[in-house]
Design an enzyme around this catalytic site. Sequence first.
Site, PDB file in Angstrom:
ATOM      1  N   ASP A  40       0.818  -1.217   0.000  1.00 46.47           N
ATOM      2  CA  ASP A  40       0.000   0.000   0.000  1.00 46.47           C
ATOM      3  C   ASP A  40       0.850   1.265   0.000  1.00 46.47           C
ATOM      4  O   ASP A  40       0.520   2.256  -0.643  1.00 46.47           O
ATOM      5  CB  ASP A  40      -0.909   0.027   1.238  1.00 46.47           C
ATOM      6  CG  ASP A  40      -1.953  -1.073   1.175  1.00 46.47           C
ATOM      7  OD1 ASP A  40      -1.950  -1.843   0.185  1.00 46.47           O
ATOM      8  OD2 ASP A  40      -2.763  -1.161   2.119  1.00 46.47           O
ATOM      9  N   GLU A 126     -26.202 -17.021 -14.439  1.00 49.80           N
ATOM     10  CA  GLU A 126     -25.509 -16.008 -13.625  1.00 49.80           C
ATOM     11  C   GLU A 126     -26.259 -15.789 -12.330  1.00 49.80           C
ATOM     12  O   GLU A 126     -27.460 -16.030 -12.258  1.00 49.80           O
ATOM     13  CB  GLU A 126     -25.510 -14.653 -14.355  1.00 49.80           C
ATOM     14  CG  GLU A 126     -24.609 -14.562 -15.530  1.00 49.80           C
ATOM     15  CD  GLU A 126     -24.783 -13.231 -16.258  1.00 49.80           C
ATOM     16  OE1 GLU A 126     -25.060 -12.201 -15.614  1.00 49.80           O
ATOM     17  OE2 GLU A 126     -24.646 -13.237 -17.492  1.00 49.80           O
ATOM     18  N   LYS A 128     -28.195 -13.608  -9.678  1.00 49.89           N
ATOM     19  CA  LYS A 128     -28.998 -12.374  -9.744  1.00 49.89           C
ATOM     20  C   LYS A 128     -28.698 -11.580  -8.479  1.00 49.89           C
ATOM     21  O   LYS A 128     -29.158 -11.914  -7.392  1.00 49.89           O
ATOM     22  CB  LYS A 128     -30.486 -12.703  -9.848  1.00 49.89           C
ATOM     23  CG  LYS A 128     -31.337 -11.461 -10.044  1.00 49.89           C
ATOM     24  CD  LYS A 128     -32.764 -11.825 -10.382  1.00 49.89           C
ATOM     25  CE  LYS A 128     -33.604 -10.616 -10.727  1.00 49.89           C
ATOM     26  NZ  LYS A 128     -33.636  -9.582  -9.707  1.00 49.89           N
ATOM     27  N   LYS A 376     -36.181 -16.988  -9.445  1.00 47.94           N
ATOM     28  CA  LYS A 376     -36.015 -16.528  -8.062  1.00 47.94           C
ATOM     29  C   LYS A 376     -35.769 -17.671  -7.080  1.00 47.94           C
ATOM     30  O   LYS A 376     -36.139 -18.816  -7.338  1.00 47.94           O
ATOM     31  CB  LYS A 376     -37.295 -15.817  -7.633  1.00 47.94           C
ATOM     32  CG  LYS A 376     -37.554 -14.541  -8.371  1.00 47.94           C
ATOM     33  CD  LYS A 376     -36.867 -13.401  -7.709  1.00 47.94           C
ATOM     34  CE  LYS A 376     -37.753 -12.169  -7.746  1.00 47.94           C
ATOM     35  NZ  LYS A 376     -37.208 -11.068  -6.991  1.00 47.94           N
ATOM     36  N   CYS A 470     -39.982 -11.548  36.744  1.00 46.12           N
ATOM     37  CA  CYS A 470     -40.042 -12.701  35.858  1.00 46.12           C
ATOM     38  C   CYS A 470     -41.504 -12.965  35.496  1.00 46.12           C
ATOM     39  O   CYS A 470     -42.349 -13.078  36.394  1.00 46.12           O
ATOM     40  CB  CYS A 470     -39.438 -13.919  36.567  1.00 46.12           C
ATOM     41  SG  CYS A 470     -39.773 -15.454  35.684  1.00 46.12           S
ATOM     42  N   CYS A 494     -38.218 -21.096  39.989  1.00 50.76           N
ATOM     43  CA  CYS A 494     -38.976 -20.632  38.827  1.00 50.76           C
ATOM     44  C   CYS A 494     -39.277 -21.845  37.947  1.00 50.76           C
ATOM     45  O   CYS A 494     -38.364 -22.527  37.491  1.00 50.76           O
ATOM     46  CB  CYS A 494     -38.161 -19.596  38.056  1.00 50.76           C
ATOM     47  SG  CYS A 494     -38.919 -19.121  36.504  1.00 50.76           S
TER      48      CYS A 494
HETATM   49  S1  IVH Z   1     -29.590  -9.060 -17.032  1.00 51.46           S
HETATM   50  C1  IVH Z   1     -31.805  -7.656 -20.624  1.00 51.46           C
HETATM   51  N1  IVH Z   1     -28.130 -10.167 -15.168  1.00 51.46           N
HETATM   52  O1  IVH Z   1     -32.170  -7.887 -12.072  1.00 51.46           O
HETATM   53  C2  IVH Z   1     -31.330  -8.262 -19.383  1.00 51.46           C
HETATM   54  N2  IVH Z   1     -29.803  -8.618 -14.490  1.00 51.46           N
HETATM   55  O2  IVH Z   1     -34.442  -6.941 -14.602  1.00 51.46           O
HETATM   56  C3  IVH Z   1     -31.032  -7.268 -18.354  1.00 51.46           C
HETATM   57  N3  IVH Z   1     -29.859  -8.206 -12.067  1.00 51.46           N
HETATM   58  O3  IVH Z   1     -32.749  -4.866 -11.811  1.00 51.46           O
HETATM   59  C4  IVH Z   1     -30.737  -7.765 -17.017  1.00 51.46           C
HETATM   60  N4  IVH Z   1     -28.227  -9.572 -11.545  1.00 51.46           N
HETATM   61  O4  IVH Z   1     -30.212  -5.063 -12.304  1.00 51.46           O
HETATM   62  C5  IVH Z   1     -29.133  -9.312 -15.427  1.00 51.46           C
HETATM   63  N5  IVH Z   1     -26.736 -11.220 -13.609  1.00 51.46           N
HETATM   64  C6  IVH Z   1     -27.731 -10.358 -13.893  1.00 51.46           C
HETATM   65  C7  IVH Z   1     -28.385  -9.629 -12.888  1.00 51.46           C
HETATM   66  C8  IVH Z   1     -29.423  -8.771 -13.223  1.00 51.46           C
HETATM   67  C9  IVH Z   1     -29.117  -8.709 -11.087  1.00 51.46           C
HETATM   68  C10 IVH Z   1     -30.953  -7.247 -11.861  1.00 51.46           C
HETATM   69  C11 IVH Z   1     -30.973  -6.102 -12.796  1.00 51.46           C
HETATM   70  C12 IVH Z   1     -32.423  -5.714 -12.872  1.00 51.46           C
HETATM   71  C13 IVH Z   1     -33.109  -7.022 -12.642  1.00 51.46           C
HETATM   72  C14 IVH Z   1     -33.527  -7.645 -13.948  1.00 51.46           C
END
Ligand code: IVH
Length: 737
Positions: A40, A126, A128, A376, A470, A494
């Site tokens: 650093d 991926e 979310k 989800k 209590c 108790c």
């Molecule tokens: S793709 C056209 N990839 O989820 C596709 N969205 O509507 C656009 N989000 O609020 C979205 N992780 O910000 C994509 N790996 C991911 C994501 C992701 C989170 C969120 C995004 C948006 C909602 C999707």
Amino acid sequence: MTTDAVALTQDVQSHYAQLKAQLAEHAHRYYVLDEPNIPDTQYDLLYQALEKLEAQFPQLISLDSPTQRVGGAVLDTFRSVEHGQAMLSIRTETDTTPQGAVSFDERMRKELSLDDSQAPIDYVAELKFDGLAMNLTYFEGVLVRAATRGDGLFGEEVTQNIRTIRQIPLKLKAQGTLAVPEWLEVRGEVYMSRADFEALNERQRLKIAQGLKNEKTFVNPRNAAAGAVRQLDSKIASQRPLSFFAYGVGVVVNHLVNLSSSQLNAPKPQVSGQTALLPDWTTPKVTQSSQALLSLGIKDHFSLLQTLKAWGFPVADQACVVQGAQGLVGFHQSMGLAREHLPFDIDGIVYKVNRLDWQMRLGFVTREPRWAVAHKYPAQEQLTTVLDIDVQVGRTGKLTPVAKLKPVFVGGVTVTNATLHNELEATRKDVRIGDTVIVRRAGDVIPEVVGVVVGERSAQSLPFKMPMHCPVCGSLAVKEVLEADHRCSGGLFCSAQRKQAIWHFASKRAMDIEDLGEKLIDQLVDTKSIQSVADLYRLDLSALVSLERMAQKSASNVLASIEGSKKTTLARFLYALGIRHVGESTAKDLAIHFGDLARIVLATQEELLQVNDVGPVVAQSLRTFFAQTHHMELIEQLQALGVHWPKMQAQSDTSLPLQGHTYVITGTLTNFARDDAKAALESLGAKVAGSVSKKTTAVIAGTEAGSKLDKAIALEVKVLDEDAFVALLQAHGTKGF
Ligand code: IVH
């Protein structure tokens, strides 16, 4: 002007460019790759050199300089800006079961007219991320704007705040053949890691404790991140630790720019008074970027992610290409398990068709791409109402406020209670009866109230107060100085404490009285059939069958398991006594060290301190416990009623024969319960581990031994069958368990 013009030579300019490039490279290594290669202090020296140069030649300062990350501008409002390409939302599959992935795959195959004979579709799966969507605009490789999603067409410009995120490159990396487009919109998620969130809340609590007004804690990382991004004062935003993951692009316009060859001059911030104003960039409007991506050699989404990584963006490692519905389901399930161990929150998985030409063919429905879906997980947070706040009494008399909730399905289970831990916690969260609260349950973690929706609170509500007495026996509730907990001072008078003590005594890891459940204990205590744990051994059939809902058969089962518990081990017995601070492992250590109860009872503080992991608090607690006559009487009664354990040799006398040896037990042993086999080995000084390694002395394999046995064979670790194990115990004089 003239002096600067003279001094600002070509050399100075290229030195400046070089310093910026070095600092950017080190920041990337540190913040994105997590593999710094300079200390650093050396980074600081480079940074100071840059600062000095900028002070000398302010006209050099450019948007991609790390000095532009610190924040400073205070805005009245955020500018509304138009995205070059609309930020689409994504279809959400709310069916959280694997079927959610299967139906997506079926839809894609149908849309692409693929029949069953054709290969499975390649998808990118991926995470979310649970943060907020961000659009980053790069012009000639330099970050010129960051905007929130807004309504998808227009967002709010939050460039100053986003610049403070060290993981976001101010300038794209362009090395070797990797060029950068003239215009590029990078789409991704701004989030806060759990650790950063906890640390931030800790700092906030400190500020509140110091009496700072207008400070608050945040209910979850998402809210904290959203709050930071929408800070009008970018200095404050810069103190909120945000992170970023890139997952896609918007506009890509390709008059390719090779940054390493063109000594590009990055745009300059215009400084007027206190506020650095950025030019209002107009991103070209582009509805389709696949052609431009193709010209960069990017044919599928996964290569796009790799390119984003090469340009310097953090891309989550978990993203991968999977085949067909099966691949999607596998990913969804494995990430479902990994979810609670990730350093950040996710709320699902995003599946994307990998091939860009197929994405184009699939196109869009209204404002959603057909080629992607969000699958989800069950939500980990839900809103519900506090119906009441109960105060429960624990085994050691601890009074715990518990919020009784309107039943709510969260994290995969229905939650009706959430602990508020103690008065301090309850006050800190200021949870009141009638409040709307956010309840969180992640993984196997016990549900908790993370915050109150204060806006929905009724004006009549009153803050929670710990009772003075209590709630069960009416004894005074006391709180010792420096302790967070209130305790009922009634001790075993108790009935709540008595019930808990009996329940603990009977529990699996203590005396293991299998058929004695919580409800039965409640009944036995309430009907005064038993007063203490010793009374358990005085119960007879007639006493039991006289209880409600107790048939002859179950009554005899209860008696049989009480009878069976009489044969125990010293460690279990010690643990069962419920001495404060003496958990299962301390009880074992004490048993091994002293070998004999009488010696533990008589041990001095110094002698107790010799034991593994026994400190002054535990030692004091042991001495206090045994100093009370009613405890000693109870022990005598239990022994007189037939509770017994095998004699053991004390470790403190001789060094034990198997000291330094580690065993692993696997499969089913016919003559021993697993715990007894373990206790026998431990009484000889051996350690019993859960997994096999090269250091394992031997694996004791019962019937149906599985992977541990395989591993032992692979590592050439000695394997003992049950007979050999018995022989080992006998050789060391240990028999009956
Ligand atoms: S793709 C056209 N990839 O989820 C596709 N969205 O509507 C656009 N989000 O609020 C979205 N992780 O910000 C994509 N790996 C991911 C994501 C992701 C989170 C969120 C995004 C948006 C909602 C999707």
